[in-house]
Design an enzyme around this catalytic site. Sequence first.
Site, mmCIF file in Angstrom:
data_model
loop_
_atom_site.group_PDB
_atom_site.id
_atom_site.type_symbol
_atom_site.label_atom_id
_atom_site.label_comp_id
_atom_site.label_asym_id
_atom_site.label_seq_id
_atom_site.Cartn_x
_atom_site.Cartn_y
_atom_site.Cartn_z
ATOM 1 N N TYR A 136 0.819 -1.213 0.000
ATOM 2 C CA TYR A 136 0.000 0.000 0.000
ATOM 3 C C TYR A 136 0.853 1.264 0.000
ATOM 4 C CZ TYR A 136 -4.750 -1.799 0.835
ATOM 5 O OH TYR A 136 -5.981 -2.375 0.718
ATOM 6 N N LYS A 187 3.078 -15.237 1.999
ATOM 7 C CA LYS A 187 3.228 -15.928 0.717
ATOM 8 C C LYS A 187 4.723 -16.206 0.582
ATOM 9 C CE LYS A 187 1.602 -17.484 -3.218
ATOM 10 N NZ LYS A 187 0.678 -18.639 -3.308
ATOM 11 N N ASP A 219 -3.132 -18.000 0.121
ATOM 12 C CA ASP A 219 -4.157 -18.662 -0.699
ATOM 13 C C ASP A 219 -4.846 -19.761 0.107
ATOM 14 O OD1 ASP A 219 -1.706 -19.982 -0.739
ATOM 15 O OD2 ASP A 219 -1.814 -20.567 -2.842
ATOM 16 N N ASP A 243 -6.380 -6.880 4.083
ATOM 17 C CA ASP A 243 -7.525 -6.227 3.449
ATOM 18 C C ASP A 243 -8.464 -7.286 2.880
ATOM 19 O OD1 ASP A 243 -9.051 -4.103 2.274
ATOM 20 O OD2 ASP A 243 -8.120 -4.594 0.351
ATOM 21 N N ASP A 247 -12.326 -9.027 4.529
ATOM 22 C CA ASP A 247 -13.623 -9.023 3.843
ATOM 23 C C ASP A 247 -14.235 -10.427 3.828
ATOM 24 O OD1 ASP A 247 -13.502 -6.312 3.288
ATOM 25 O OD2 ASP A 247 -14.093 -6.551 1.190
HETATM 26 C C1 IPM Z 1 -10.310 -1.154 4.076
HETATM 27 C C2 IPM Z 1 -10.589 -0.512 2.748
HETATM 28 C C3 IPM Z 1 -9.447 0.434 2.423
HETATM 29 C C4 IPM Z 1 -8.198 -0.390 2.315
HETATM 30 C C5 IPM Z 1 -9.647 1.300 1.173
HETATM 31 C C6 IPM Z 1 -10.944 2.074 1.209
HETATM 32 C C7 IPM Z 1 -8.486 2.222 0.945
HETATM 33 O O1 IPM Z 1 -10.792 -1.487 1.774
HETATM 34 O O2 IPM Z 1 -10.128 -0.427 5.071
HETATM 35 O O3 IPM Z 1 -10.286 -2.393 4.132
HETATM 36 O O4 IPM Z 1 -7.932 -0.986 1.257
HETATM 37 O O5 IPM Z 1 -7.448 -0.455 3.292
HETATM 38 MG MG MG Z 2 -10.927 -3.464 2.563
#
Ligand code: IPM
Ligand code: MG
Length: 356
Positions: A136, A187, A219, A243, A247
């Site tokens: 990032y 990884k 993975d 990240d 999710d």
């Molecule tokens: C998160 C989001 C952010 C990230 C974006 C909005 C920059 O997806 O906080 O998970 O990728 O860190």
């Molecule tokens: Mg995110």
Amino acid sequence: MLLPGDGIGPEVVRQARRVLEAVGARHQLDLRFTEGDIGGVAIDRSGEAYPAATRALANEADAILLGAVGGPQWDGLPAQDRPERGLLAIRADLDLFCNLRPALLFPDLIGASSLRAELVSGLDVLIVRELTGGVYFGEPRGVVTRDDGVREGFNTDRYDEVEIRRIGRLAFEAAQKRNGRLCSVDKANVLEVTMLWREVMQELSSEYPDVSLSHMYVDNAAMQLVREPKQFDVLVTGNLFGDILSDIAAMLTGSIGMLPSASLNAQNTGLYEPVHGSAPDIAGLDCANPLATMLSAAMLLRFSLDAPEAANDVERAVAAVLLKGFRTADIAERQSSATVVGTQAMGDAVIAALTD
Ligand code: IPM
Ligand code: MG
């Protein structure tokens, strides 16, 4: 400090603020709120995603509650001018290297999970994501047109051992306070930067004999999270993998609308935000789920304001409204007897549950 941001951010932050005020009054907390712009709204008002005025207030604040940033109207902007850069800038500015993303399944939402009940009942996984390094932030980065006229995009994934060690320590400590199991995700079969990550985690483990450390390739970790998520206690990983995995973990709990997060620096100043994004498609419709933001406010009370009882009250109130059958649309199951409510009404319900 409140940073409502874009999309559904303002409406979910508004409800979380009401909850903070209510719980603050009950616990005699002297809460004072400041507010600033971040993300797209900041770009529109001042031309910058993380304006100087916001920066000044953020550096003064004991804790920050953020809604969300981003939306289609800013998608056309060049990478360095996008709303998301505001979020990255405040993370870097305040050195918020430690991102805690708990994925906790509320028993009443078990039917909303994407997995079968037996796979997720009792699920309680903590993802510790490094937040200010890795690909990032690594330099060089960019998109260039080469001499041969072909466009090339590139980013740099980098971590030094100091960065790995500081997030590693917090992850080991988190595991000590939980079930003593830490899985480091990398990884290391391909990427040198994560070979170092694995090595440093391994070195650290000798200082934490009460934590059992395992390593997993990312993975496989993604697969294991949807195959048998309860095998995990604490996961620690770098910025990009964290990240993505967070999710996945979010969906296991029924809705990304339920997941809070805390981003901490070494002084425990924290930025607290729901894991979900700005959801522009439902912004302003009073149907967004404010519970993740309220649960983020609970983390704020616990980690930055040292008010664990107030934090427990908020979490208890959220659990209570779910038990009573209140649901926003995202967590409402079809053919159930739930009461589907909007954002504001969910706020009312949580505030009422605080005083029950
Ligand atoms: C998160 C989001 C952010 C990230 C974006 C909005 C920059 O997806 O906080 O998970 O990728 O860190
Ligand atoms: Mg995110």
